[in-house]
Design a protein around this motif. Structure first.
Motif, PDB file in Angstrom:
ATOM      1  N   ASP A 120       0.829  -1.215   0.000  1.00  0.00           N
ATOM      2  CA  ASP A 120       0.000   0.000   0.000  1.00  0.00           C
ATOM      3  C   ASP A 120       0.857   1.257   0.000  1.00  0.00           C
ATOM      4  O   ASP A 120       0.496   2.261  -0.624  1.00  0.00           O
ATOM      5  CB  ASP A 120      -0.919  -0.007   1.226  1.00  0.00           C
ATOM      6  N   LEU A 121       1.995   1.214   0.682  1.00  0.00           N
ATOM      7  CA  LEU A 121       2.896   2.365   0.675  1.00  0.00           C
ATOM      8  C   LEU A 121       3.425   2.617  -0.726  1.00  0.00           C
ATOM      9  O   LEU A 121       3.494   3.770  -1.189  1.00  0.00           O
ATOM     10  CB  LEU A 121       4.063   2.135   1.647  1.00  0.00           C
ATOM     11  N   VAL A 122       3.793   1.553  -1.415  1.00  0.00           N
ATOM     12  CA  VAL A 122       4.288   1.679  -2.800  1.00  0.00           C
ATOM     13  C   VAL A 122       3.187   2.218  -3.709  1.00  0.00           C
ATOM     14  O   VAL A 122       3.426   3.088  -4.562  1.00  0.00           O
ATOM     15  CB  VAL A 122       4.797   0.312  -3.309  1.00  0.00           C
ATOM     16  N   LYS A 123       1.989   1.723  -3.514  1.00  0.00           N
ATOM     17  CA  LYS A 123       0.858   2.163  -4.342  1.00  0.00           C
ATOM     18  C   LYS A 123       0.635   3.675  -4.209  1.00  0.00           C
ATOM     19  O   LYS A 123       0.409   4.372  -5.206  1.00  0.00           O
ATOM     20  CB  LYS A 123      -0.403   1.409  -3.909  1.00  0.00           C
ATOM     21  N   ASN A 124       0.750   4.183  -2.993  1.00  0.00           N
ATOM     22  CA  ASN A 124       0.484   5.604  -2.766  1.00  0.00           C
ATOM     23  C   ASN A 124       1.647   6.508  -3.162  1.00  0.00           C
ATOM     24  O   ASN A 124       1.513   7.730  -3.126  1.00  0.00           O
ATOM     25  CB  ASN A 124       0.127   5.830  -1.295  1.00  0.00           C
ATOM     26  N   GLN A 126      16.217  -6.494   4.466  1.00  0.00           N
ATOM     27  CA  GLN A 126      16.355  -7.078   3.128  1.00  0.00           C
ATOM     28  C   GLN A 126      14.995  -7.432   2.527  1.00  0.00           C
ATOM     29  O   GLN A 126      14.725  -7.152   1.357  1.00  0.00           O
ATOM     30  CB  GLN A 126      17.225  -8.352   3.215  1.00  0.00           C
ATOM     31  N   LYS A 127      14.131  -8.047   3.318  1.00  0.00           N
ATOM     32  CA  LYS A 127      12.832  -8.470   2.794  1.00  0.00           C
ATOM     33  C   LYS A 127      12.004  -7.284   2.339  1.00  0.00           C
ATOM     34  O   LYS A 127      11.302  -7.352   1.311  1.00  0.00           O
ATOM     35  CB  LYS A 127      12.088  -9.268   3.869  1.00  0.00           C
ATOM     36  N   THR A 128      12.068  -6.193   3.089  1.00  0.00           N
ATOM     37  CA  THR A 128      11.329  -4.991   2.693  1.00  0.00           C
ATOM     38  C   THR A 128      11.841  -4.456   1.358  1.00  0.00           C
ATOM     39  O   THR A 128      11.053  -4.054   0.492  1.00  0.00           O
ATOM     40  CB  THR A 128      11.452  -3.912   3.786  1.00  0.00           C
ATOM     41  N   ARG A 129      13.153  -4.443   1.187  1.00  0.00           N
ATOM     42  CA  ARG A 129      13.721  -3.972  -0.089  1.00  0.00           C
ATOM     43  C   ARG A 129      13.239  -4.823  -1.253  1.00  0.00           C
ATOM     44  O   ARG A 129      12.931  -4.313  -2.332  1.00  0.00           O
ATOM     45  CB  ARG A 129      15.253  -3.983   0.001  1.00  0.00           C
ATOM     46  N   ARG A 158      10.698  -3.731  -4.593  1.00  0.00           N
ATOM     47  CA  ARG A 158      10.961  -4.085  -6.005  1.00  0.00           C
ATOM     48  C   ARG A 158       9.820  -4.927  -6.573  1.00  0.00           C
ATOM     49  O   ARG A 158       9.372  -4.705  -7.700  1.00  0.00           O
ATOM     50  CB  ARG A 158      12.283  -4.852  -6.104  1.00  0.00           C
ATOM     51  N   LYS A 159       9.337  -5.884  -5.769  1.00  0.00           N
ATOM     52  CA  LYS A 159       8.271  -6.783  -6.226  1.00  0.00           C
ATOM     53  C   LYS A 159       7.015  -6.002  -6.596  1.00  0.00           C
ATOM     54  O   LYS A 159       6.344  -6.308  -7.602  1.00  0.00           O
ATOM     55  CB  LYS A 159       7.965  -7.795  -5.125  1.00  0.00           C
ATOM     56  N   TYR A 160       6.686  -4.998  -5.793  1.00  0.00           N
ATOM     57  CA  TYR A 160       5.459  -4.227  -6.040  1.00  0.00           C
ATOM     58  C   TYR A 160       5.705  -3.021  -6.950  1.00  0.00           C
ATOM     59  O   TYR A 160       4.891  -2.103  -7.011  1.00  0.00           O
ATOM     60  CB  TYR A 160       4.862  -3.767  -4.707  1.00  0.00           C
ATOM     61  N   LYS A 161       6.870  -3.024  -7.643  1.00  0.00           N
ATOM     62  CA  LYS A 161       7.191  -1.992  -8.641  1.00  0.00           C
ATOM     63  C   LYS A 161       7.214  -0.592  -8.023  1.00  0.00           C
ATOM     64  O   LYS A 161       6.644   0.358  -8.577  1.00  0.00           O
ATOM     65  CB  LYS A 161       6.207  -2.056  -9.813  1.00  0.00           C
TER      66      LYS A 161
END
Length: 931
Positions: free
Chosen positions: A588-592, A615-618, A622-625
């Motif tokens: 959701d953060l990436v989306k916004n 690491q997982k967050t990074r 990337r996964k969520y573009k």
């Protein structure tokens, strides 16, 4: 070991009537520290450890003869140490089941045999009497404040035992120091549980006035059950403070039996009567809880209830004198209060200025004051109508805000919050919500106890009330004391409950829309509160993170901004970062990040910046573009806050080489190199950090060189990080050397004076202002002069001055005024002059006795002292009581002489002070003529 056991330990009475230590967490902590002292004294203070006690410490033990090794004479049931005193008595003796010990060395040995064997040693109720003898114990009782007691100790030294007395003195001081450390540590441990003993103390002092002789006497006696007051202001034992108790009182009314009262952080109530140490029944609540002592007394004493009304009326009449002084202050033309030295000082004074005459005040000012008068005297219908009329004004305008405050409207609005009328509460909160944007108003709300009433409203079943209360808290909780108050009164849990709604349904009913609005206001309040580390933990414990994650899916920006703002504020804590990742909020953060709202984008990028340490967050970003939207934000170079957040997120994401490969596709490297010049420091730090990660790939080094990145990087190497430099110099103030402290303070003065954003820089140094204020307690003249000079620079910023005031800078500066050192006088007067520009500091300096000594500074031969003193007197003369003091001390004649100086600023200050004194005299004369 004496005071700590008497005041802090928790005792219990057995069925046989004996008093014993109770096994409790506080007692365990206390005894652990005492045993640590016992263990270390032999190695650290061998001479004191050898001292033979005046009487043996004795207690029951589970030790048996076989537990002892060498150095002891052992029989079946008896053990005696080889070490004996001058009379041949063993320093340790075991006669089952009792053990007798007469030195710390033997105690230390006993501790090594069995570490649990000394727990009940502390049941010796007067250990200091037994260790040092009654003379030294009496000294300790007289000197509970841990002051220097050597002169008193000298009086009891026996000339024939000089050596023994010297050891006693040293041991006495060791015990004193240990007591002080123990009590301070325990007070820190329970600081979260203890609330506002000052309010209780003030109410007790008020009630004691009603015990005086004559017609005004309403009570026979008001007394505390304990004369000992801890450093936090409480008188209850520390283990009871853990339960919220502040103190215990005995009050004797005229018409009923004595009342045994407990004052706690939840209110006041009757207890069972504290008769003997260790009796739990004495602490039990035997009545309902009342909000204050007066309310309790009214319910128990008809005589008090009937006569207190007359006393309140008498108090009201007394207040008219104070009101006259305020009126005379306003009668002075504001020209006398204007600044001529600098623009920053003018800005600080803006909230206190008044137009030159009454006719220049806007009409709204007088209209609002009339409405407040109706508000005070009207019935329910009139009150609601008056509140509606007040809402028609522009309450975001400072003149309207101050009009409400000046006529006492703030008190009325806060009192309305405690009524049962919903319409009155709504009207009051709507006004408070707007006027609380003013810094002085929100501080006044907290000072008056209004924040507690607002927090209570969060439990109301009326949704409009909850939303307004939360929004008002969001405005008020902009400073530390307000945030702490919200937490201490349970406001965090209540605000978290407001978040429970379903914000992302396709269509919402009217009731659901109200729930969403309540949640939005709750998120706003939590955003303000989350700037406190303890509040962050309280939000997490209350289950706030999953609820914030649910609100993060809302389609509405006005909901998303406070939610993301709270999350990014809390993401500085590792436990939050884990939950944010686990609850799937990264998506959701990436989306916004692709929102059209710059503020929302900034908070999302900032949250990713903090969370991407993992690491997982990074990988999830990337996964969520989310990498391309971050690069696109670099184009908004005009918005420096957004740029700092975006570059920070890119830096942390580029720690993963897979992300660097993606950034290369999006041409991020070229853009980052272009940001190496003409950018604020927070952006440059992030850009250089990102370039460092990119440069781990050889090909990128060539790209950085081709894009012209080497030269700006080299230029940055020759620069300095101003904040880091100031932080290092500031840390030297902690050095025990007076020379180092003074040199550091002198070095800080030009740094603060010439910094671009000095106020913000100083505030970023955690604990820095408190450290500065504490150094005013130094006895080194050079340290005091340098610290006063630093305070003069720091206090030019209004927010920093407010913090200094909260830390008690006014009484400490006032205490220094009786000095004859011209260097200290000069910088002290300058500091006082600048500190006058906040709230009621001018009046506080007068009450603290700072004015009369300053007048004497004008007799100095140093012209620099004259200049700073004249400026300080000019500021102090804006308070009428200070003008009276100055006139009595003969300030006018030396000021008239100074007005002939060639220095323009000195002339203005002296003339301004004389004018203020003259204006007060004229106003006083005019008031007498029209009486």
């Amino acid at each position: 070991m004496g005071v700590s056991l008497t005041r802090a330990a928790q005792w219990t009475r057995t069925s046989s009537g004996t008093v014993k230590l109770e096994r409790s967490p506080m007692n365990d902590s206390l005894l652990k520290a005492i045993l640590c002292f016992v263990e270390q004294i032999s190695s650290q203070h061998p001479q004191e450890a050898e001292h033979v006690f005046a009487e043996p410490l004795q207690w029951s033990t589970t030790l048996v003869a076989s537990d002892f090794k060498t150095d002891y004479d052992i029989s079946d049931t008896d053990v005696q140490s080889h070490e004996k005193d001058s009379e041949g008595h063993p320093l340790l003796q075991l006669s089952l089941p009792t053990v007798y010990v007469r030195s710390f060395r033997q105690l230390s040995k006993l501790y090594l045999f069995n570490k649990t064997s000394l727990f009940y040693c502390a049941e010796n109720r007067e250990p200091v009497v037994k260790i040092l003898g009654p003379c030294f114990a009496n000294i300790l009782e007289r000197e509970e404040a841990h002051t220097d007691v050597l002169p008193q100790v000298d009086k009891v030294q026996d000339e024939g035992q000089a050596k023994d007395s010297e050891v006693k003195v040293q041991l006495f001081q060791l015990l004193q120091n240990m007591d002080k450390q123990l009590l301070n540590k325990l007070l820190q441990d329970i600081s979260e549980w203890v609330l506002d003993p000052t309010a209780v103390k003030n109410e007790v002092e008020l009630l004691k006035r009603f015990c005086s002789e004559g017609e005004k006497r309403l009570l026979k006696v008001v007394r505390y059950t304990s004369d000992y007051e801890f450093a936090n202001g409480c008188r209850a034992p520390l283990w009871r403070q853990m339960h919220g108790d502040i103190c215990y009182l005995v009050i004797e009314p005229y018409d009923t039996e004595n009342l045994n009262i407990t004052c706690s952080n939840t209110g006041v109530f009757l207890n069972g009567g504290l008769k003997q140490v260790g009796e739990e029944s004495g602490y039990e609540k035997t009545s309902e809880v009342f909000k204050d002592l007066v309310t309790l007394l009214k319910s128990r004493s008809p005589y008090f209830a009937e006569n207190i009304k007359k006393q309140v009326q008498w108090k009201t009449d007394r207040c008219t004198c104070h009101q006259l002084i305020k009126t005379l202050t306003r009668a002075m033309p504001v020209e006398a209060f204007s600044e001529s030295s600098s623009e920053s000082e003018e800005e600080e004074e803006q909230t206190e200025r008044r137009p030159e005459s009454h006719t220049d005040l806007p009409a709204e000012y007088w209209q609002i004051q009339k409405l407040v008068k109706y508000l005070k005297g009207g019935n329910q219908t009139a009150t609601v109508l008056t509140l509606c009329a007040m809402m028609d004004f522009n309450l975001m305008q400072e003149t309207c805000q101050l009009a409400i405050r000046d006529v006492g409207g703030l008190d009325v609005l806060i009192n309305l919050l405690d009524t049962d009328e919903v319409k009155c509460k709504i009207g009051s909160l709507k006004i408070l919500r707007k006027i609380s944007h003013n810094v002085q108003i929100r501080r006044a709300i907290v000072d008056m106890g209004g924040l507690q009433s607002i927090v209570k409203i969060l439990d109301s079943p009326v949704k409009d009330l909850k939303a307004l209360a939360a929004e008002t808290i969001a405005n008020v909780a902009k400073f530390r004391r307000a945030r702490r108050t919200v937490r201490q009164y349970g406001g965090i849990k209540k605000l978290v409950k407001l978040l429970d709604c379903v914000p992302n349904l396709a269509s919402l009913t009217a009731n659901q829309e109200k729930d969403v609005d309540v949640a939005r206001c709750g998120a706003l309040a939590l955003w303000s509160c989350s700037k406190s580390t303890k509040n962050k933990e309280a939000i997490r414990k209350a289950g706030g993170v999953p609820l914030l994650g649910r609100l993060l899916k809302s389609p509405h920006e006005n909901m998303l901004i406070p939610v993301v703002g709270t999350l990014q504020e809390c993401a500085s804590v590792e436990s939050y970062r884990i939950v944010i990742q686990r609850e799937g909020m990264i998506k959701d953060l990436v989306k916004n990040l692709s929102s059209d709202n710059d503020e929302l984008q900034m908070h999302c990028a900032s949250a990713i910046f903090k969370c991407a340490e993992d690491q997982k967050t990074r990988d999830l970003v990337r996964k969520y573009k989310g990498l391309q939207p971050l690069v696109s934000l670099l184009g908004k170079s005009d918005n420096k806050q957004l740029l700092a957040a975006a570059t920070g997120a890119i830096w942390k994401c580029s720690i993963s080489m897979d992300n660097v490969a993606k950034f290369q596709e999006y041409k991020a490297l070229d853009t980052l190199v272009g940001l190496l010049t003409d950018q604020p420091e927070e952006v440059l730090v992030n850009v250089v950090g990102a370039l460092g990660e990119f440069a781990l790939i050889s090909a990128n080094k060539a790209t950085i060189r081709k894009c012209g990145g080497i030269k700006p990087l080299v230029n940055l190497l020759t620069g300095t990080n101003q904040l880091d430099g100031v932080r290092l110099v500031w840390s030297l103030l902690k050095n025990p050397s007076g020379d180092v402290q003074s040199s550091a303070a002198w070095a800080l003065c030009p740094c603060i004076e010439n910094a671009k954003d000095a106020g913000e820089m100083v505030r970023s140094l955690v604990g820095g202002l408190e450290l500065i204020v504490n150094l005013l307690k130094s006895t080194n003249i050079e340290v005091l002069a340098s610290i006063c000079a630093a305070i003069a620079k720091i206090s030019k910023d209004k927010e920093n001055l407010a913090v200094l005031t909260d830390h008690g800078v006014v009484p400490l500066l006032a205490k220094l005024t009786n000095t004859s050192d011209d260097k200290l006088r000069r910088h002290l007067a300058e500091a006082i002059g600048h500190c006058c520009m906040w709230g009621s500091n001018r009046a506080s300096f007068g009450v603290s006795g700072a004015v009369a000594p300053l007048v004497r500074y004008l007799k100095s031969k140093d012209s620099a002292v004259h200049q700073s003193t004249a400026m300080a007197l000019y500021q102090l003369s804006k308070d009428p009581n200070n003008c009276i003091t100055m006139h009595e001390k003969g300030v006018v004649k030396p000021l008239i002489h100074i007005m002939g100086s060639n220095e323009e600023t000195l002339q203005e200050a002296a003339a301004g002070c004389v004018r203020n004194i003259r204006l007060l005299a004229l106003a006083n004369r005019k008031a007498r003529l029209f009486q």
